[in-house]
Scaffold this active site. Structure first.
Site, PDB file in Angstrom:
ATOM      1  CE  LYS A  83      -4.470   0.332   2.225  1.00  0.00           C
ATOM      2  NZ  LYS A  83      -5.126   0.405   3.533  1.00  0.00           N
TER       3      LYS A  83
HETATM    4  C1  E4P Z   1      -8.271   1.322   3.213  1.00  0.00           C
HETATM    5  O1  E4P Z   1      -7.562   0.462   2.750  1.00  0.00           O
HETATM    6  C2  E4P Z   1      -8.124   1.926   4.556  1.00  0.00           C
HETATM    7  O2  E4P Z   1      -7.446   1.033   5.406  1.00  0.00           O
HETATM    8  C3  E4P Z   1      -9.427   2.200   5.233  1.00  0.00           C
HETATM    9  O3  E4P Z   1     -10.518   1.865   4.448  1.00  0.00           O
HETATM   10  C4  E4P Z   1      -9.501   3.511   5.915  1.00  0.00           C
HETATM   11  O4  E4P Z   1     -10.765   3.650   6.487  1.00  0.00           O
HETATM   12  P1  E4P Z   1     -11.120   4.714   7.607  1.00  0.00           P
HETATM   13  O5  E4P Z   1     -11.433   6.004   6.942  1.00  0.00           O
HETATM   14  O6  E4P Z   1     -12.327   4.136   8.280  1.00  0.00           O
HETATM   15  O7  E4P Z   1      -9.930   4.798   8.524  1.00  0.00           O
END
Ligand code: E4P
Length: 218
Positions: A83
């Site tokens: 990521k």
């Molecule tokens: C995506 O891969 C992220 O880990 C995640 O969806 C972030 O979500 P949040 O806005 O609830 O922290």
């Protein structure tokens, strides 16, 4: 539609995998920190459980640092996906990694054009954050829809992961748009099961069956 769990919690992942409906997992530094466990070990444990794509996020902010971290993480397991945040350095890192055959997930995407940059750099996945866009009084689903249209227009190969999902309506709308993947917290996955008529129906069938067995036993 593929379902990913957005968590680093092994109990949650185990449950989802046992149900047979979890295709992958996404983590981020916040989710890992919440678990208070060594990062790489946890990523390996998740890969062993899910046996599908598992996103592990780099923390370096410069492209060289990102690429270095990514190469190390990619060695952990064949299922690891790196990521990378959507910055100029992130895009450069995605380009380098994709040329090496290392799969990437462009994260912290908040606009259609950011998504286009990620796809052009060769990202395997692009993750628009729906809930966080809603949080600032904008329309996360509209952004998602625009990305779906643009990716269709140009037949980009990157798969779209609807991320930052807050509730079942986000999942429904993403599914109606034909989004490839939705990554959701375990609590949202649990909510997808729920319907009051299912509970009432089970109660009624159980009672009627008990009555039937009593009658037949007489
Ligand atoms: C995506 O891969 C992220 O880990 C995640 O969806 C972030 O979500 P949040 O806005 O609830 O922290």
């Amino acid at each position: 539609m593929k379902i990913f769990l957005d968590t680093a919690n092994l109990e949650e992942i185990r449950k989802g995998v046992e149900w047979g409906i979890v295709d992958g997992v996404t983590t981020n530094p916040t989710l890992i920190a919440r678990e208070k466990v060594p990062f790489k070990e946890r990523i390996k444990e998740i890969c062993d459980l899910v046996k599908g794509p598992v996103s592990a996020e780099v923390t370096a902010l410069d492209w060289r640092g990102m690429v270095k971290e990514a190469r190390e993480l990619a060695k952990l397991d064949e299922h690891v996906v790196i990521k990378i945040p959507l910055t100029p350095d992130g895009i450069r890192a995605i380009k380098v990694l994709s040329s090496e055959g290392i799969r990437t997930n462009a994260t912290l995407v908040f606009s259609p054009m950011q998504a286009v940059l990620a796809a052009k750099a060769g990202a395997t996945y692009v993750s628009p954050f729906i809930g966080r866009v809603d949080d600032v009084s904008s329309d996360g689903l509209k952004m998602l829809e625009e990305i779906v249209v643009i990716f269709g227009n140009y037949s980009f190969e990157a798969e779209i992961i609807a991320a930052s999902i807050r509730h079942p309506m986000h999942v429904l709308e993403a599914a109606l748009m034909g989004v490839d993947i939705v990554t959701m917290p375990f609590s949202v996955l649990e909510k997808l099961f729920k319907h009051p008529l299912t509970d009432i129906g089970i109660e009624r069938f159980t009672k009627d069956w008990e009555r039937y067995k009593e009658t037949m036993g007489r």
